[in-house]
Scaffold this motif. Structure first.
Motif, short mmCIF file in Angstrom:
data_model
loop_
_atom_site.label_atom_id
_atom_site.label_comp_id
_atom_site.label_asym_id
_atom_site.label_seq_id
_atom_site.Cartn_x
_atom_site.Cartn_y
_atom_site.Cartn_z
N SER A 45 -10.00 13.98 -0.98
CA SER A 45 -10.94 12.88 -1.21
C SER A 45 -10.29 11.72 -1.96
N PHE A 46 -9.18 11.97 -2.60
CA PHE A 46 -8.51 10.92 -3.39
C PHE A 46 -7.19 10.52 -2.70
N PHE A 47 -6.87 9.25 -2.84
CA PHE A 47 -5.58 8.76 -2.33
C PHE A 47 -5.14 7.57 -3.18
N GLU A 94 -11.57 3.71 7.82
CA GLU A 94 -12.56 3.74 8.88
C GLU A 94 -13.45 4.98 8.71
N ARG A 95 -14.70 4.82 9.12
CA ARG A 95 -15.66 5.93 9.05
C ARG A 95 -16.21 6.18 10.46
N PHE A 96 -15.92 7.37 10.94
CA PHE A 96 -16.28 7.74 12.30
C PHE A 96 -15.74 6.74 13.32
N GLY A 97 -14.50 6.27 13.07
CA GLY A 97 -13.83 5.39 14.01
C GLY A 97 -14.18 3.92 13.87
N ARG A 98 -15.07 3.59 12.97
CA ARG A 98 -15.44 2.18 12.76
C ARG A 98 -14.92 1.72 11.41
N PHE A 99 -14.65 0.41 11.35
CA PHE A 99 -14.17 -0.17 10.08
C PHE A 99 -15.19 0.06 9.00
N HIS A 100 -14.69 0.52 7.83
CA HIS A 100 -15.59 0.77 6.71
C HIS A 100 -15.28 -0.13 5.51
N SER A 101 -13.96 -0.13 5.09
CA SER A 101 -13.62 -0.90 3.89
C SER A 101 -12.11 -1.12 3.80
N ILE A 102 -11.78 -2.03 2.90
CA ILE A 102 -10.37 -2.31 2.59
C ILE A 102 -10.14 -1.96 1.14
N ARG A 103 -9.19 -1.12 0.87
CA ARG A 103 -8.91 -0.66 -0.49
C ARG A 103 -7.61 -1.30 -1.00
N GLN A 104 -7.62 -1.75 -2.23
CA GLN A 104 -6.46 -2.37 -2.86
C GLN A 104 -5.71 -1.33 -3.69
N SER A 105 -4.69 -1.78 -4.43
CA SER A 105 -3.82 -0.85 -5.16
C SER A 105 -4.57 -0.07 -6.22
N GLY A 106 -4.14 1.19 -6.41
CA GLY A 106 -4.76 2.04 -7.43
C GLY A 106 -5.23 3.35 -6.82
N LEU A 107 -5.94 4.15 -7.63
CA LEU A 107 -6.49 5.42 -7.18
C LEU A 107 -7.82 5.17 -6.48
N GLN A 108 -7.94 5.60 -5.22
CA GLN A 108 -9.12 5.35 -4.42
C GLN A 108 -9.72 6.69 -3.94
N MET A 109 -10.95 6.60 -3.47
CA MET A 109 -11.67 7.81 -3.04
C MET A 109 -12.32 7.57 -1.68
#
Length: 308
Positions: free
Chosen positions: A20-22, A33-48
């Motif tokens: 769950s973490f990256f 992506e969520r279920f093959g669709r664009f969901h969000s863009i994550r920037q630097s740091g610990l993400q979930m």
């Protein structure tokens, strides 16, 4: 029996929890992506993200990148030339979505625009103008790329024409022309130097001749003054001017013989060189002076000066 199933469940739960973490590195953007669709863009740091539902679709670098494109084209004077164009570009942080979803192969797109601009601009110029106006070519490439790539989420930082490579035969001809021009300039400098040397040498010779002539004149003046003083001394002891002149000439004759005798390796021969030469010379000169005076007296008697 319950413990047998509990261990795999705990292990599976741990895997799901850790998945769950990256981590997103600095100057990087991650598309989720969520279920093959664009969901969000994550920037630097610990993400979930939600395991098994969300997945990381791509990681885009936000650092400045460089693409080198080599274009072969022909100039206005029909010379084939290769240009190396370096394009520095970056993904716009606010347009990561467009950079990933709108354009699949950004390198190919940039290369196509570079080819199009260069092959439109260079054929308008002669080869020499290509070298002089390479910055204008780079500006034209950047302007075209900036307008085209901005919609795709890319910003063109700078474009540079880093190399211009004409055909091998043309380069050889250009080198020969440059060598000829340099040889021509060198010959001109050598000619100017030789001309200056000749002029200065002529001036030096002229000055030397002038000083030599002045020296000879001074020498003859001193000789004449010495002869005049010698004649005056001889006149005081009863020897007239003709006899004194003859005696001086004979004395110089013997002085000359003495100078020749002092030179051991001299090949000079003085003629006539018999013992009675000096005596004959003295008699002849006295007789000549006497005859000259007599002729002068006769001419004065025949042509008396008119009375005033």
């Amino acid at each position: 029996m319950g413990n047998f199933f509990l261990i795999p469940i705990i292990f599976l739960g741990a895997i799901i929890l850790f998945s769950s973490f990256f981590i997103v590195k600095q100057q990087t953007a991650v598309i989720v992506e969520r279920f093959g669709r664009f969901h969000s863009i994550r920037q630097s740091g610990l993400q979930m993200k939600i395991p098994l539902i969300d997945r990381i679709s791509a990681r885009l670098g936000l650092k400045i990148q460089q693409l080198d494109v080599i274009v072969e084209t022909k100039t206005l004077d029909d010379v084939f030339v290769k240009l190396k164009v370096s394009v520095q570009y970056v993904v716009i942080r606010e347009k990561v979505y467009e950079a990933f979803y709108k354009l699949e192969y950004p390198h190919d797109q940039i290369t196509s625009y570079v080819f199009d601009v260069v092959r439109a601009e260079v054929p308008k110029m002669k080869l020499d103008d290509v070298f002089v106006k390479k910055d204008d070519i780079a500006i034209a490439v950047k302007s075209e790329l900036q307008d085209a790539m901005l919609d795709y989420g890319y910003d063109i930082i700078k474009t540079l024409v880093t190399d211009i490579d004409p055909d091998a035969q043309v380069k050889e001809a250009m080198n020969r022309i440059n060598a000829s021009e340099r040889e021509k300039i060198a010959a001109q400098f050598e000619g100017d130097a030789a001309r200056i040397l000749i002029v200065e040498k002529a001036k030096a010779e002229a000055e030397s001749k002038r000083l030599q002539g002045q020296g000879i004149a001074d020498q003859r003046r001193e000789i004449a003054r010495g002869l005049e003083e010698s004649v005056e001394v001889l006149n005081k002891v009863g020897i007239n001017s003709q006899e004194a002149s003859a005696l001086i000439v004979v004395t110089q004759h013997y002085d000359t013989l003495q100078s020749i005798g002092e030179e051991t390796n001299s090949n000079l021969i003085l003629l006539p060189n018999s013992p009675q030469t000096g005596s004959d010379m003295l008699n002849n000169m006295v007789a000549s002076f006497t005859a000259s005076n007599m002729i002068g007296e006769e001419m004065k008697k025949q042509n008396p000066k008119p009375k005033k």
